[in-house]
Design a protein around this motif. Structure first.
Motif, short mmCIF file in Angstrom:
data_model
loop_
_atom_site.label_atom_id
_atom_site.label_comp_id
_atom_site.label_asym_id
_atom_site.label_seq_id
_atom_site.Cartn_x
_atom_site.Cartn_y
_atom_site.Cartn_z
N PHE A 186 14.01 6.03 -2.61
CA PHE A 186 14.61 5.76 -1.31
C PHE A 186 13.54 5.53 -0.25
N LEU A 187 12.39 6.16 -0.41
CA LEU A 187 11.30 5.93 0.54
C LEU A 187 10.77 4.50 0.39
N LEU A 188 10.61 4.03 -0.85
CA LEU A 188 10.14 2.67 -1.06
C LEU A 188 11.22 1.65 -0.66
N ASN A 189 12.50 2.03 -0.78
CA ASN A 189 13.56 1.17 -0.28
C ASN A 189 13.41 0.95 1.23
N ALA A 190 13.09 2.04 1.93
CA ALA A 190 12.90 1.96 3.37
C ALA A 190 11.71 1.07 3.71
N VAL A 191 10.66 1.15 2.91
CA VAL A 191 9.48 0.30 3.14
C VAL A 191 9.86 -1.17 2.94
N ALA A 192 10.61 -1.48 1.87
CA ALA A 192 11.00 -2.86 1.57
C ALA A 192 11.88 -3.43 2.68
N VAL A 193 12.85 -2.64 3.15
CA VAL A 193 13.73 -3.11 4.22
C VAL A 193 12.94 -3.36 5.49
N ASP A 194 12.03 -2.46 5.81
CA ASP A 194 11.20 -2.62 7.01
C ASP A 194 10.37 -3.90 6.92
N ARG A 195 9.82 -4.19 5.73
CA ARG A 195 8.99 -5.38 5.56
C ARG A 195 9.82 -6.66 5.76
N ALA A 196 11.03 -6.70 5.16
CA ALA A 196 11.88 -7.89 5.26
C ALA A 196 12.31 -8.12 6.71
N HIS A 207 2.13 -10.95 3.38
CA HIS A 207 2.01 -9.52 3.08
C HIS A 207 1.41 -8.73 4.25
N VAL A 208 0.88 -9.45 5.22
CA VAL A 208 0.29 -8.81 6.39
C VAL A 208 1.01 -9.33 7.63
N SER A 209 1.53 -8.42 8.45
CA SER A 209 2.24 -8.83 9.66
C SER A 209 1.24 -9.30 10.71
N PRO A 210 1.71 -10.01 11.75
CA PRO A 210 0.81 -10.43 12.82
C PRO A 210 0.07 -9.28 13.48
N THR A 211 0.62 -8.08 13.36
CA THR A 211 -0.05 -6.90 13.93
C THR A 211 -0.99 -6.24 12.94
N GLY A 212 -1.12 -6.83 11.73
CA GLY A 212 -2.04 -6.29 10.72
C GLY A 212 -1.44 -5.22 9.84
N GLU A 213 -0.14 -4.99 9.93
CA GLU A 213 0.51 -3.93 9.15
C GLU A 213 0.91 -4.44 7.78
N LYS A 214 0.73 -3.61 6.74
CA LYS A 214 1.08 -3.94 5.37
C LYS A 214 2.05 -2.90 4.82
N ALA A 215 2.54 -3.17 3.62
CA ALA A 215 3.47 -2.24 2.98
C ALA A 215 2.85 -0.86 2.81
N ALA A 216 1.55 -0.83 2.50
CA ALA A 216 0.87 0.45 2.33
C ALA A 216 0.89 1.27 3.62
N ASP A 217 0.75 0.58 4.77
CA ASP A 217 0.77 1.29 6.06
C ASP A 217 2.15 1.89 6.34
N ALA A 219 4.34 2.69 4.06
CA ALA A 219 4.55 3.78 3.10
C ALA A 219 3.96 5.09 3.63
N GLN A 220 2.80 5.00 4.23
CA GLN A 220 2.18 6.20 4.80
C GLN A 220 3.02 6.76 5.94
N LYS A 221 3.62 5.85 6.75
CA LYS A 221 4.43 6.31 7.88
C LYS A 221 5.68 7.05 7.43
N VAL A 222 6.31 6.56 6.33
CA VAL A 222 7.55 7.21 5.87
C VAL A 222 7.26 8.42 4.99
N GLY A 223 5.99 8.70 4.71
CA GLY A 223 5.64 9.89 3.95
C GLY A 223 5.57 9.70 2.45
N TYR A 224 5.38 8.45 1.99
CA TYR A 224 5.26 8.22 0.56
C TYR A 224 3.78 8.35 0.18
N ARG A 225 3.45 9.40 -0.56
CA ARG A 225 2.07 9.66 -0.98
C ARG A 225 1.82 8.88 -2.27
N TYR A 226 1.13 7.78 -2.17
CA TYR A 226 0.97 6.91 -3.32
C TYR A 226 -0.45 6.96 -3.89
#
Length: 298
Positions: A186-196, A207-217, A219-226
């Protein structure tokens, strides 16, 4: 119940049947166009048995565009019409009419060969995006993307595109290759929805937003320790959920992520919106493998 009019044109060779008690009632002959229209209007169900000429009875859906059985039927039908045309050509009483029949058969055969059996590939772009996420220093992730051109209007066979179906087909594909299925996170689901959603909001496809944010960033915000994290993205006008999977599987970068045995979890998002002025679907797969819990020393 069948129409036995022998003077009818050979294009009218499609039949369907329905069961009544312990008997089957046969209807026809019809053109394929008529059968398809009845299907689209709901007068015939997808599992209604139909046949063409001397072919065996089969569910109507087997003859729809894109199905393997449909390709076989169209090729065999074209050859049958071509053979019949040459036979009629021997009849000198109708030579001019028969020459026209043969010409039409050749045109039909050319259409089947170039549009059904060996169709031209649709334009698809595969950006070179085999970049590494910063991720953890021990095991970075991978990313890949592809984009198809949008098409105008709605296809009559358009499926409902959903994240649950893309997730199911992902695991079906992995199982077919002998690779363990991925667990839904569910955490990765939240990351995928946020990216789309971010791609639609900021109008980009990368894969990189205009602000420089990526899926890995995210994931860290939602607490997914990868320990590992990877991403596949796709954008376009997809008719079926399987088309999205097929697109990823036809590109080495996407295929590597989708079939990687190093990932254990996945999050999926399939979102519709407007990208660069066109109505577009964006699909995102975020693959992950969590870091083991750190044990405190006593």
């Amino acid at each position: 119940m069948a129409n036995n009019d022998t003077g009818i044109n050979e294009r009218y060779q499609w039949y369907y049947r329905k069961q009544g008690g312990d008997r089957y009632f046969e209807f026809g002959p019809f053109t394929w166009e008529k059968i398809f229209v009845m299907y689209m209007k709901g007068e015939l169900a997808g599992d209604t048995e139909v046949r063409c000429s001397e072919f065996p009875w089969a569910p109507l859906t087997a003859f729809l565009p894109g199905r393997r059985f449909n390709v076989k039927i169209q090729a065999a039908t074209a050859l049958h019409l071509l053979r019949s045309g040459f036979q009629r050509l021997a009849d000198r009483r109708h030579r001019e009419r028969n020459l026209m029949i043969v010409a039409l058969c050749l045109i039909a055969l050319y259409f089947v060969v170039h549009n059904v059996i060996f169709p031209r590939p649709k334009p698809v772009t595969f950006p070179q995006t085999q970049e590494l996420f910063p991720g953890s220093s021990s095991a970075p992730g991978r990313s890949a993307s592809f984009k198809t051109r949008p098409s105008a209007g709605t296809h009559p066979l358009q499926e409902d595109l959903t994240s649950s179906e893309v997730l199911r087909l992902t695991n079906v594909t992995r199982s077919e290759h002998g690779i363990p299925e991925l667990k839904e996170s569910f955490l990765l689901n939240a990351v995928a929805v946020d990216r789309a959603r971010d791609m639609f909001e900021k109008q980009y496809f990368d894969h990189v937003s205009p602000t420089g944010e990526k899926a890995a960033d995210i994931a860290q915000k939602v607490g997914y320790r990868y320990k590992m994290i990877g991403e596949n993205i796709a954008a376009g006008a997809f008719i079926t959920n399987q088309k999205i999977i097929n697109g990823w599987m036809q590109s080495p970068g996407h295929r590597k992520n989708l079939l990687s045995g190093q990932f254990e979890e996945i999050g999926v998002a399939v979102v519709k919106g407007r990208l660069e002025g066109d109505e577009t679907w964006i699909a995102v797969q975020v693959f992950g493998r969590q870091s083991p819990a750190v044990r405190e020393e006593k």
